[in-house]
Design a protein around this motif. Structure first.
Motif, PDB file in Angstrom:
ATOM      1  N   ARG A 119     -50.740 -35.775   9.592  1.00 31.08           N
ATOM      2  CA  ARG A 119     -49.689 -35.550  10.665  1.00 31.08           C
ATOM      3  C   ARG A 119     -48.189 -35.665  10.217  1.00 31.08           C
ATOM      4  NH1 ARG A 119     -52.560 -38.378  15.503  1.00 31.08           N
ATOM      5  NH2 ARG A 119     -53.082 -40.072  13.995  1.00 31.08           N
ATOM      6  N   LYS A 120     -48.015 -36.444   9.343  1.00 33.82           N
ATOM      7  CA  LYS A 120     -46.518 -36.771   8.826  1.00 33.82           C
ATOM      8  C   LYS A 120     -45.846 -35.485   8.409  1.00 33.82           C
ATOM      9  CE  LYS A 120     -44.963 -40.850   8.767  1.00 33.82           C
ATOM     10  NZ  LYS A 120     -43.496 -41.247   9.536  1.00 33.82           N
ATOM     11  N   ALA A 121     -46.520 -34.624   7.947  1.00 33.90           N
ATOM     12  CA  ALA A 121     -46.103 -32.929   7.543  1.00 33.90           C
ATOM     13  C   ALA A 121     -45.761 -32.410   8.575  1.00 33.90           C
ATOM     14  CB  ALA A 121     -47.001 -32.330   6.668  1.00 33.90           C
ATOM     15  N   ASP A 122     -46.413 -32.667   9.703  1.00 32.98           N
ATOM     16  CA  ASP A 122     -45.904 -32.023  10.977  1.00 32.98           C
ATOM     17  C   ASP A 122     -45.013 -32.603  11.820  1.00 32.98           C
ATOM     18  OD1 ASP A 122     -47.999 -29.929  10.447  1.00 32.98           O
ATOM     19  OD2 ASP A 122     -49.676 -31.359  11.045  1.00 32.98           O
ATOM     20  N   GLN A 123     -44.527 -33.649  11.222  1.00 33.39           N
ATOM     21  CA  GLN A 123     -43.134 -34.098  12.414  1.00 33.39           C
ATOM     22  C   GLN A 123     -42.043 -33.380  12.017  1.00 33.39           C
ATOM     23  OE1 GLN A 123     -43.215 -38.453  11.223  1.00 33.39           O
ATOM     24  NE2 GLN A 123     -41.389 -38.859  12.429  1.00 33.39           N
ATOM     25  N   LEU A 124     -41.385 -33.333  13.271  1.00 36.28           N
ATOM     26  CA  LEU A 124     -39.935 -32.780  13.118  1.00 36.28           C
ATOM     27  C   LEU A 124     -39.031 -33.505  12.561  1.00 36.28           C
ATOM     28  CD1 LEU A 124     -39.758 -31.711  16.939  1.00 36.28           C
ATOM     29  CD2 LEU A 124     -40.424 -30.247  14.825  1.00 36.28           C
ATOM     30  N   VAL A 125     -38.260 -32.802  11.720  1.00 38.20           N
ATOM     31  CA  VAL A 125     -37.240 -33.297  10.862  1.00 38.20           C
ATOM     32  C   VAL A 125     -36.040 -34.185  11.509  1.00 38.20           C
ATOM     33  CG1 VAL A 125     -35.233 -32.796   9.340  1.00 38.20           C
ATOM     34  CG2 VAL A 125     -37.515 -31.733   8.780  1.00 38.20           C
ATOM     35  N   GLY A 126     -35.925 -33.700  12.739  1.00 39.48           N
ATOM     36  CA  GLY A 126     -34.963 -34.345  13.601  1.00 39.48           C
ATOM     37  C   GLY A 126     -35.460 -35.681  14.034  1.00 39.48           C
ATOM     38  N   THR A 127     -36.790 -36.141  13.693  1.00 36.86           N
ATOM     39  CA  THR A 127     -37.099 -37.389  14.136  1.00 36.86           C
ATOM     40  C   THR A 127     -37.365 -38.288  13.126  1.00 36.86           C
ATOM     41  OG1 THR A 127     -39.539 -36.600  13.993  1.00 36.86           O
ATOM     42  CG2 THR A 127     -38.427 -36.326  16.143  1.00 36.86           C
ATOM     43  N   LEU A 162     -32.004 -29.100   6.129  1.00 35.10           N
ATOM     44  CA  LEU A 162     -33.119 -28.780   6.803  1.00 35.10           C
ATOM     45  C   LEU A 162     -32.733 -28.539   8.308  1.00 35.10           C
ATOM     46  CD1 LEU A 162     -35.474 -31.685   5.171  1.00 35.10           C
ATOM     47  CD2 LEU A 162     -34.920 -29.373   4.386  1.00 35.10           C
ATOM     48  N   ASP A 163     -33.832 -27.744   8.824  1.00 35.71           N
ATOM     49  CA  ASP A 163     -33.728 -27.403  10.130  1.00 35.71           C
ATOM     50  C   ASP A 163     -34.209 -28.500  11.037  1.00 35.71           C
ATOM     51  OD1 ASP A 163     -33.755 -26.565  12.573  1.00 35.71           O
ATOM     52  OD2 ASP A 163     -34.257 -24.347  12.083  1.00 35.71           O
ATOM     53  N   GLU A 164     -33.485 -29.242  11.964  1.00 33.90           N
ATOM     54  CA  GLU A 164     -34.197 -30.290  12.527  1.00 33.90           C
ATOM     55  C   GLU A 164     -35.164 -29.807  13.656  1.00 33.90           C
ATOM     56  OE1 GLU A 164     -31.214 -32.976  14.080  1.00 33.90           O
ATOM     57  OE2 GLU A 164     -30.610 -33.578  12.096  1.00 33.90           O
ATOM     58  N   GLU A 165     -35.454 -28.626  13.886  1.00 34.52           N
ATOM     59  CA  GLU A 165     -36.138 -28.147  14.961  1.00 34.52           C
ATOM     60  C   GLU A 165     -37.490 -27.736  14.473  1.00 34.52           C
ATOM     61  OE1 GLU A 165     -35.528 -28.150  18.295  1.00 34.52           O
ATOM     62  OE2 GLU A 165     -33.605 -29.309  17.570  1.00 34.52           O
ATOM     63  N   ALA A 206     -43.433 -29.488   6.853  1.00 35.16           N
ATOM     64  CA  ALA A 206     -44.086 -28.587   6.184  1.00 35.16           C
ATOM     65  C   ALA A 206     -43.319 -27.154   6.560  1.00 35.16           C
ATOM     66  CB  ALA A 206     -45.402 -28.394   6.722  1.00 35.16           C
ATOM     67  N   GLN A 207     -42.890 -26.762   7.623  1.00 38.14           N
ATOM     68  CA  GLN A 207     -42.092 -25.634   7.899  1.00 38.14           C
ATOM     69  C   GLN A 207     -40.931 -25.431   7.139  1.00 38.14           C
ATOM     70  OE1 GLN A 207     -41.909 -26.129  12.133  1.00 38.14           O
ATOM     71  NE2 GLN A 207     -43.795 -24.718  12.580  1.00 38.14           N
ATOM     72  N   ASN A 208     -40.297 -26.554   6.993  1.00 39.99           N
ATOM     73  CA  ASN A 208     -38.923 -26.478   6.132  1.00 39.99           C
ATOM     74  C   ASN A 208     -39.317 -26.168   4.894  1.00 39.99           C
ATOM     75  OD1 ASN A 208     -36.118 -27.342   7.463  1.00 39.99           O
ATOM     76  ND2 ASN A 208     -37.593 -28.677   8.659  1.00 39.99           N
ATOM     77  N   VAL A 209     -40.338 -27.010   4.104  1.00 40.49           N
ATOM     78  CA  VAL A 209     -40.498 -26.393   2.846  1.00 40.49           C
ATOM     79  C   VAL A 209     -40.953 -24.947   2.822  1.00 40.49           C
ATOM     80  CG1 VAL A 209     -42.277 -26.902   0.808  1.00 40.49           C
ATOM     81  CG2 VAL A 209     -41.291 -28.918   2.238  1.00 40.49           C
TER      82      VAL A 209
END
Length: 535
Positions: free
Chosen positions: A444-452, A410-413, A417-420
């Motif tokens: 809002r969990k779906a809008d959390q950055l993967v890096g966090t 996954l892209d941490e940035e 949702a964007q990664n999926v």
């Protein structure tokens, strides 16, 4: 080793990360002699607590006091490749002093260096042998060892140190089955105080007590992890019963408040009517009206207070019930009919000379096992085409997906949702979000950055991206999926994979996890071949 009063005392401990995020506030804990399993969800502060105990972190308030000598094995062992085994064991200087004396040097400082450790080389050799490192010489360099061997070497260093208190942070990560068994034996025979952070249930079944770290506090449970699970199940049953009682009380208080309001309204209307008809003196009726209003106010407030108290009891009861949400991956797109061939490997030559020869048919559940460095991860990466096969024939007839150990797909940035969306470019945002809810990424969990994300959340996000991809994988391969997952996340993962309808190949050394998956076939990779082994 001195066993009397062996303990770690954390008094009014406070700690926060540089960005101000608090981890502990006025935290207190006392650990005595014996084996303690420290458990908790990802992000609860288990590793941070061990680092504070070990002095690797400095608290912002309070204190940590250790009685006796302390040893610490961190979660991520980092040793320089050029360091020799004797240096990692901490005996290089003593060996050099012994060699110098045997060569004729009688300097007093050499005897000071040695102290009572004239047999240190024999003890080191015996410790290495006990931990399965018989082939590792004291002059060998760390760069020549595997990751699992490096972990066992660091553990050997702690056993040689013979500390009064030993802290182990996820010690079974990267260990194969044989190394784990040796670790279990070593922990089972430990005589001092030992604190173990782990998600390995077999290891936790060797402890004397469980410390459950939750919301900045520790709850103690006597016995091993199996005893803890039984006690927790009883607690949760009682907590759920209390929720039902509290909910019933709230409903009752609401009804009584509504009934009281109806009765009070009737009294007010009656009083107004009496006042209008002037059947009694005006002064008397005004006083009665005032008294009725006061009584009505008191009565209403009494019912409001009772309702608020009932709501507070309900909140307390709900907080006592743990979140047992399940991931659901029963996606019809991943279904494979029984008997349909999913993957065929015919003498496929892997790197380092290994060969694989087996077939996957239907929704099989296959465990890929073997010692560290045998080629299990290499085999999976060859199947998905990341590494070219050197020879033989491989054929995959259905879409497949691989979740690697590193969880770096996954892209941490980007958000979850964007990664999926990267894996399923044709899916709408609404479809992605509705699917993500099955993996517990709601709102809002779906809008959390993967890096966090925490380790457990990152794995869920990776699993979601793989399984919601277009096309959906009918062969899912997981490489050490339970590494660094807390016990709750392992349970969620197990539940998710139990509902997966495709074929599954799992590389894991966690036998309890594999048994829960109801593995249908075991394949052992021994560094030369990958063949069926009934285990």
């Amino acid at each position: 080793m001195t066993l009397t009063n062996t303990s770690v005392v954390c008094a009014d401990l406070s700690f926060a990360w540089p960005d101000g995020t608090p981890v502990f506030t006025d935290f207190s804990l006392v650990v005595g002699t014996g084996r303690t399993g420290l458990i908790g969800v990802n992000g609860s502060g288990k590793s941070t607590l061990l680092r504070l105990m070990a002095g690797a972190l400095t608290p912002s308030g309070g204190s940590v006091k250790v009685t006796g000598e302390l040893g610490y094995l961190p979660q991520n062992v980092a040793l320089e490749p050029e360091v020799r085994v004797e240096q990692a064991l901490g005996i290089a200087e003593i060996r050099a002093a012994i060699d110098a004396i045997e060569g004729g040097d009688t300097s007093e400082e050499l005897y000071t260096v040695i102290g009572d450790n004239w047999d240190v080389e024999e003890r080191a050799r015996a410790t290495l042998d006990k931990l399965g490192l018989t082939h590792v010489t004291l002059d060998r360099r760390i760069g020549e060892l595997s990751g699992g061997e490096s972990v066992m070497l660091c553990l050997a260093a702690q056993f040689l140190l013979r500390p009064d208190v030993l802290l182990l942070d996820e010690p079974t990560n990267n260990l194969d089955l044989e190394a784990r068994r040796r670790l279990y034996e070593a922990v089972g025979s430990w005589k001092g105080s030992i604190v173990i952070v782990s998600h390995d249930r077999e290891l936790l079944d060797l402890v004397d007590q469980i410390a459950d770290l939750r919301s900045g506090e520790v709850r103690w449970y006597g016995g091993n992890f199996s005893d803890y699970e039984e006690a927790l199940a009883v607690e949760q049953e009682a907590a759920e019963r209390m929720v039902r009682v509290a909910e019933s009380d709230v409903h009752r208080q609401k009804r009584e408040l509504a009934d009281a309001r109806i009765k009070l309204d009737r009294r007010v209307r009656y009083g107004n009517k009496m006042y209008e008809t002037k059947r009694e003196p005006k002064v008397v009726m005004k006083e009665r009206k005032r008294q009725a209003q006061v009584a009505a106010g008191k009565h209403r407030n009494m019912h409001l207070e009772r309702l608020e108290e009932a709501k507070e009891r309900l909140t307390e009861a709900e907080e006592a019930v743990r979140d047992d949400r399940e991931i659901r991956v029963d996606l019809p797109e991943t279904s494979v009919p029984a008997g349909r061939t999913v993957l065929t490997l015919r003498d496929v030559e892997l790197r380092f000379g290994s060969r694989a020869h087996f077939e996957v048919r239907g929704p099989e559940r296959i465990a890929l096992v073997g010692r560290n460095g045998a080629g299990k991860s290499t085999l999976l990466r060859t199947v998905v085409g990341e590494i070219p096969a050197g020879g033989g024939r491989g054929e995959g007839r259905r879409p497949d997906a691989l979740s690697p150990q590193r969880l770096d797909l996954l892209d941490e940035e980007l958000t979850v949702a964007q990664n999926v969306g990267r894996f399923a470019p044709g899916a709408t945002d609404n479809v992605i979000r509705s699917r993500l809810a099955r993996f517990l990424f709601r709102g809002r969990k779906a809008d959390q950055l993967v890096g966090t994300l925490s380790g457990g959340e990152r794995f869920r996000a990776t699993l979601a991206a793989l399984l919601l991809a277009d096309p959906a994988p009918q062969l899912l391969m997981l490489d050490e999926p339970t590494n660094n997952l807390d016990l709750a996340s392992v349970q969620q993962l197990t539940q998710a994979l139990q509902s997966y309808q495709g074929a599954l190949i799992v590389v894991s050394h966690d036998l309890a996890f594999l048994r829960d998956l109801q593995i249908t076939r075991w394949i052992r990779v021994d560094g030369g071949t990958a063949d069926i082994d009934p285990m």
